[in-house]
Motif scaffolding. Structure first.
Motif, mmCIF file in Angstrom:
data_model
loop_
_atom_site.group_PDB
_atom_site.id
_atom_site.type_symbol
_atom_site.label_atom_id
_atom_site.label_comp_id
_atom_site.label_asym_id
_atom_site.label_seq_id
_atom_site.Cartn_x
_atom_site.Cartn_y
_atom_site.Cartn_z
ATOM 1 N N PHE A 191 29.541 129.883 -56.003
ATOM 2 C CA PHE A 191 29.959 131.007 -55.178
ATOM 3 C C PHE A 191 31.034 131.833 -55.874
ATOM 4 O O PHE A 191 31.035 133.065 -55.772
ATOM 5 N N ASP A 192 31.958 131.192 -56.574
ATOM 6 C CA ASP A 192 32.968 131.950 -57.320
ATOM 7 C C ASP A 192 32.310 132.839 -58.369
ATOM 8 O O ASP A 192 32.658 134.013 -58.519
ATOM 9 N N LEU A 193 31.359 132.285 -59.110
ATOM 10 C CA LEU A 193 30.700 133.047 -60.160
ATOM 11 C C LEU A 193 29.929 134.227 -59.593
ATOM 12 O O LEU A 193 29.905 135.316 -60.181
ATOM 13 N N ARG A 194 29.297 134.050 -58.459
ATOM 14 C CA ARG A 194 28.569 135.153 -57.828
ATOM 15 C C ARG A 194 29.508 136.259 -57.371
ATOM 16 O O ARG A 194 29.102 137.413 -57.237
ATOM 17 N N ARG A 195 30.771 135.924 -57.144
ATOM 18 C CA ARG A 195 31.779 136.938 -56.782
ATOM 19 C C ARG A 195 32.467 137.516 -58.016
ATOM 20 O O ARG A 195 33.348 138.370 -57.903
ATOM 21 N N GLY A 196 32.085 137.037 -59.210
ATOM 22 C CA GLY A 196 32.695 137.532 -60.431
ATOM 23 C C GLY A 196 33.974 136.840 -60.818
ATOM 24 O O GLY A 196 34.668 137.262 -61.748
ATOM 25 N N VAL A 197 34.311 135.750 -60.116
ATOM 26 C CA VAL A 197 35.538 135.011 -60.398
ATOM 27 C C VAL A 197 35.268 134.000 -61.513
ATOM 28 O O VAL A 197 34.296 133.244 -61.442
ATOM 29 N N PRO A 198 36.107 133.948 -62.555
ATOM 30 C CA PRO A 198 35.871 132.990 -63.639
ATOM 31 C C PRO A 198 36.084 131.554 -63.189
ATOM 32 O O PRO A 198 36.775 131.284 -62.200
ATOM 33 N N VAL A 199 35.464 130.634 -63.914
ATOM 34 C CA VAL A 199 35.584 129.198 -63.657
ATOM 35 C C VAL A 199 35.934 128.534 -64.983
ATOM 36 O O VAL A 199 35.521 129.006 -66.049
ATOM 37 N N VAL A 200 36.700 127.446 -64.932
ATOM 38 C CA VAL A 200 37.054 126.703 -66.135
ATOM 39 C C VAL A 200 36.241 125.413 -66.180
ATOM 40 O O VAL A 200 36.236 124.639 -65.214
ATOM 41 N N LEU A 201 35.530 125.194 -67.305
ATOM 42 C CA LEU A 201 34.775 123.963 -67.496
ATOM 43 C C LEU A 201 35.537 123.052 -68.442
ATOM 44 O O LEU A 201 35.980 123.479 -69.516
ATOM 45 N N GLN A 202 35.701 121.787 -68.041
ATOM 46 C CA GLN A 202 36.473 120.813 -68.808
ATOM 47 C C GLN A 202 35.531 119.808 -69.452
ATOM 48 O O GLN A 202 34.630 119.280 -68.792
ATOM 49 N N ASP A 203 35.760 119.561 -70.743
ATOM 50 C CA ASP A 203 34.959 118.573 -71.481
ATOM 51 C C ASP A 203 35.884 117.836 -72.434
ATOM 52 O O ASP A 203 36.292 118.398 -73.460
ATOM 53 N N ALA A 204 36.221 116.578 -72.096
ATOM 54 C CA ALA A 204 37.157 115.797 -72.899
ATOM 55 C C ALA A 204 38.450 116.598 -73.080
ATOM 56 O O ALA A 204 39.131 116.881 -72.102
ATOM 57 N N ASP A 205 38.759 117.008 -74.309
ATOM 58 C CA ASP A 205 40.001 117.737 -74.556
ATOM 59 C C ASP A 205 39.811 119.248 -74.601
ATOM 60 O O ASP A 205 40.744 119.981 -74.938
ATOM 61 N N THR A 206 38.614 119.725 -74.276
ATOM 62 C CA THR A 206 38.306 121.146 -74.378
ATOM 63 C C THR A 206 38.216 121.779 -72.995
ATOM 64 O O THR A 206 37.606 121.227 -72.090
ATOM 65 N N ALA A 207 38.835 122.945 -72.861
ATOM 66 C CA ALA A 207 38.732 123.739 -71.633
ATOM 67 C C ALA A 207 38.113 125.081 -71.988
ATOM 68 O O ALA A 207 38.567 125.761 -72.922
ATOM 69 N N THR A 208 37.072 125.470 -71.255
ATOM 70 C CA THR A 208 36.340 126.701 -71.536
ATOM 71 C C THR A 208 36.351 127.590 -70.304
ATOM 72 O O THR A 208 35.887 127.191 -69.237
ATOM 73 N N LEU A 209 36.888 128.790 -70.459
ATOM 74 C CA LEU A 209 36.829 129.778 -69.390
ATOM 75 C C LEU A 209 35.474 130.465 -69.450
ATOM 76 O O LEU A 209 35.046 130.923 -70.514
#
Length: 378
Positions: free
Chosen positions: A13-31
């Protein structure tokens, strides 16, 4: 603690509103920032560090070699793409003109970037996103926004598996008797997926005691243009009504009306694909230009609905062998298949031919019948 799937559902729902999301993978964070609704000022802010993540289907359109697009997702660093405004970014992501030089810059996507693409698909957005690897001060700022509830953080692996997160979690919401013109004893039962975005309807025709032991079944993907408005670009509306009449004539059964518009790409993307088809592409190529495969549908919801209705053995009304494969993989016994056709016309002939020739749909009878009639009239 909220379950992982709940975070994925909120992220959609955030993405459909154009709001960014942060994805976490081990030590990496991706906006991840959706391309749809992106403003020029936001692009300028992200551009120095951002990459454009696209699907292998889109990369093939851009002119990449076969070896380069074996992965499901790849990244194009924006810093390597030359002068880039919002219009050119959109052309790179879903325009019809290839840029072979840019395609050579593609790099394998990591877990965060693969998760970004999966979420775009699940959210029925163009399967392309801007991604930024967060570190140092940028990561601290992002974490502060996450802590305040402004942004959401999701595990990358949960995002990658977002199409599986709804399996077994359909909710039966409501039902009512709905007499139909061709099946007066019918009941509609509505099921809702956990993300709240998709609702599917089981149309139960006739009385269960009168059904054949192998229940007549039609899986019908929603088609607003064809089912409701009678569009001549497809045969969906006629197939829908013919399916109801056929199931009634067989003693009753079930039609599952699935929220999978445009072979799973959603109405917005289906309309984009229609515009590309008007430019000369067939239905498969048009979807590929947008970054989709030739069929993005999943049938886990159908299997769950049949389970809720306690249906195990079926006779299936379909021209699509993949539907049979999907149900059998879900443990449903398909006893036999029956063809189901609509009318061929000048507007849908190319569409039906592409489905037969490129997607394996069993349409020889209707296409051959048309050829035979044309020959006889000469």
């Amino acid at each position: 603690m909220p379950r992982i799937g709940h975070h994925v559902e909120r992220a959609i729902f955030d993405l459909r509103r154009g709001v960014p999301v942060v994805l976490q993978d081990a030590d990496t964070a991706t906006l991840i920032q959706p391309l749809e609704g992106l403003q020029a000022a936001r692009l300028e802010e992200l551009q120095p560090e951002a990459a454009l993540v696209v699907s292998r289907h889109r990369l093939a359109v851009l002119g990449a070699s076969a070896d380069a697009h074996q992965a499901e997702a790849l990244r194009l660093p924006l810093s390597s793409c030359g002068p880039l405004d919002l219009a050119r970014l959109e052309r790179l992501a879903f325009g019809s003109q290839p840029e072979p030089r840019v395609a050579t810059l593609a790099q394998p996507a990591d877990a965060g970037e693969r998760g970004a693409l999966a979420l775009m698909r699940r959210a029925l957005l163009i399967p392309a996103a801007l991604t930024v690897k967060l570190s140092g001060e940028a990561r601290d700022v992002a974490q502060a926004r996450i802590d305040s509830g402004e942004w959401l953080s999701v595990e990358a692996e949960a995002a990658i598996g977002c199409f599986d997160s709804a399996a077994g979690m359909l909710t039966r919401v409501s039902d009512a008797r709905i007499p139909l013109a061709d099946a007066p004893e019918s009941r509609f039962i509505l099921f809702r997926e956990p993300d709240g975005l998709r609702e599917h309807v089981a149309v139960v025709i006739g009385h269960r005691r009168d059904w054949p032991s192998a229940v007549p079944l039609r899986l019908h993907s929603a088609c607003l243009t064809g089912d409701l408005f009678g569009s001549l670009r497809c045969d969906c509306g006629e197939q829908l009504r013919n399916a109801v009449a056929d199931i009634e004539s067989l003693g009753g059964g079930v039609l599952l009306y699935l929220a999978q518009e445009g072979r799973g790409i959603g109405l917005a993307n289906k309309l984009r694909a229609y515009t590309l088809q008007d430019g000369g592409l067939d239905t498969v190529d048009a979807d590929q230009v947008l970054g989709f495969g030739d069929d993005e549908r999943h049938y886990r919801a159908a299997v769950d609905m049949l389970g809720a209705l306690e249906i195990q053995r079926i006779q299936m009304l379909t021209n699509n062998p993949q539907k049979i494969v999907a149900l059998e993989a879900g443990g449903i016994e398909v006893v036999e298949r029956q063809a189901l056709y609509g009318q061929l016309n000048d507007h849908n002939r190319r569409y039906l031919s592409a489905k037969a020739e490129r997607s394996g749909h069993l349409l020889d009878d209707v296409l051959h019948a048309d050829t035979s009639r044309s020959s006889a009239c000469k």
